[in-house]
Design a protein around this motif. Structure first.
Motif, PDB file in Angstrom:
ATOM      1  N   LEU A   1     -10.735   5.147 -19.589  1.00  4.97           N
ATOM      2  CA  LEU A   1     -11.017   3.978 -20.417  1.00  4.97           C
ATOM      3  C   LEU A   1      -9.927   2.927 -20.268  1.00  4.97           C
ATOM      4  N   PHE A   2      -8.685   3.384 -20.190  1.00  4.16           N
ATOM      5  CA  PHE A   2      -7.573   2.452 -19.979  1.00  4.16           C
ATOM      6  C   PHE A   2      -7.718   1.710 -18.655  1.00  4.16           C
ATOM      7  N   LEU A   3      -8.012   2.456 -17.584  1.00  7.35           N
ATOM      8  CA  LEU A   3      -8.101   1.831 -16.265  1.00  7.35           C
ATOM      9  C   LEU A   3      -9.286   0.885 -16.156  1.00  7.35           C
ATOM     10  N   ARG A   4     -10.366   1.169 -16.861  1.00  4.93           N
ATOM     11  CA  ARG A   4     -11.546   0.318 -16.751  1.00  4.93           C
ATOM     12  C   ARG A   4     -11.546  -0.847 -17.749  1.00  4.93           C
ATOM     13  N   HIS A   5     -11.092  -0.588 -18.970  1.00  6.61           N
ATOM     14  CA  HIS A   5     -11.326  -1.563 -20.032  1.00  6.61           C
ATOM     15  C   HIS A   5     -10.076  -2.204 -20.633  1.00  6.61           C
ATOM     16  N   VAL A   6      -8.894  -1.708 -20.298  1.00  9.80           N
ATOM     17  CA  VAL A   6      -7.679  -2.202 -20.952  1.00  9.80           C
ATOM     18  C   VAL A   6      -6.722  -2.867 -19.978  1.00  9.80           C
ATOM     19  N   ILE A   7      -6.499  -2.266 -18.828  1.00  8.97           N
ATOM     20  CA  ILE A   7      -5.399  -2.690 -17.980  1.00  8.97           C
ATOM     21  C   ILE A   7      -5.518  -4.142 -17.522  1.00  8.97           C
ATOM     22  N   ARG A   8      -6.707  -4.586 -17.135  1.00  9.09           N
ATOM     23  CA  ARG A   8      -6.832  -5.955 -16.638  1.00  9.09           C
ATOM     24  C   ARG A   8      -6.615  -6.995 -17.745  1.00  9.09           C
ATOM     25  N   PRO A   9      -7.346  -6.917 -18.880  1.00  8.58           N
ATOM     26  CA  PRO A   9      -7.133  -7.946 -19.900  1.00  8.58           C
ATOM     27  C   PRO A   9      -5.751  -7.908 -20.537  1.00  8.58           C
TER      28      PRO A   9
END
Length: 263
Positions: free
Chosen positions: A180-188
């Motif tokens: 979830l971190f790699l998909r939904h958190v790291i970029r924004p």
């Protein structure tokens, strides 16, 4: 308005903890227990992952949503007329910085440990693009490849050949906090650039001693200078809160209570 998820332990002034990663507070109990003798420790779980929501749908995350949730947690837990201590690590440190910028009125002292807000750096655009590539590699090749590239980015070295792998199914992804971190958190979150300006609360930017020479130690030092904040080193590396929880808690308590030597 979403439900709030948090846990409370200990006695003393309120200390709000904002975990890193996707906000799952797993592994924080040893540090929390060590702090509970001096603080009322309020551990925020932004997505409710430790409160029955692991496996439920998750969207791309916004820093402002985490910090707004943190403010609402303080509204529920902070006694009238008092101000809170706040500690955030990694993505949680970015939320803590936004909380400081937008809701400073009830904060006393914020410690931001290795926030990956790399946009503050002179080469910030390149570093933000590198974290965007981590997200893309994860989506295309799975968690091992994405994690290996992220480690290389943090250590500021060439990644070399990445592990082979396949994308996770949506069900697997929703059940895995790191995914979830790699998909939904790291970029924004790595796209976030903290606002500079006067604040009623004190700010300390922290980095691990084992992170010297790495990207987030460099980021923390640069951010501290830009924000005219204190800079303090903590035990361990980026995961120092898990690697050395008791020593980490002692360093945090000394820093918040104003007796820690400045590095």
């Amino acid at each position: 308005m979403t439900d709030l998820h948090y846990d409370i332990t200990g006695h003393g002034p309120v200390l709000l903890l904002i975990p890193g990663g996707a906000g799952h507070p797993m592994g924080l109990d040893p540090m929390t227990n060590a702090l509970s003798a001096q603080f009322t420790v309020v551990t925020y779980d932004p997505l409710g992952l430790a409160h029955g929501r692991l496996g439920e749908p998750v969207e791309d995350q916004r820093v402002q949503d985490w910090s707004d949730g943190a403010r609402r947690v303080l509204d529920e837990t902070l006694p009238e007329g008092e101000s809170a201590y706040v500690f955030g690590t990694s993505s949680g440190a970015i939320a803590a910085l936004d909380l400081l910028a937008r809701h400073t009125e009830r904060l006393r002292h914020v410690v931001a440990h290795e926030p990956p807000c790399v946009g503050v750096l002179p080469d910030g655009a390149r570093q933000q693009a590198a974290f965007g590539e981590v997200c893309d590699v994860y989506r295309a090749r799975g968690r091992a490849a994405g994690g290996a590239l992220m480690t290389a980015v943090l250590e500021e070295r060439e990644a070399g050949e990445l592990p082979e792998g396949q994308p996770l199914s949506r069900e697997e992804e929703l059940a895995t906090p790191m995914a979830l971190f790699l998909r939904h958190v790291i970029r924004p979150f790595t796209a976030y650039v903290p606002e500079a300006g006067p604040s009623q609360a004190r700010l300390t930017v922290a980095a691990g001693t084992d992170s010297r020479g790495q990207l987030l130690h460099r980021t923390a030092e640069f951010l501290a200078k830009a924000q005219q904040a204190d800079f303090v080193e903590f035990p361990g590396g980026h995961l120092g809160v898990l690697q050395h929880p008791v020593d980490f808690a002692a360093r945090l308590a000394r820093t918040l209570l104003g007796t820690a030597p400045r590095s």
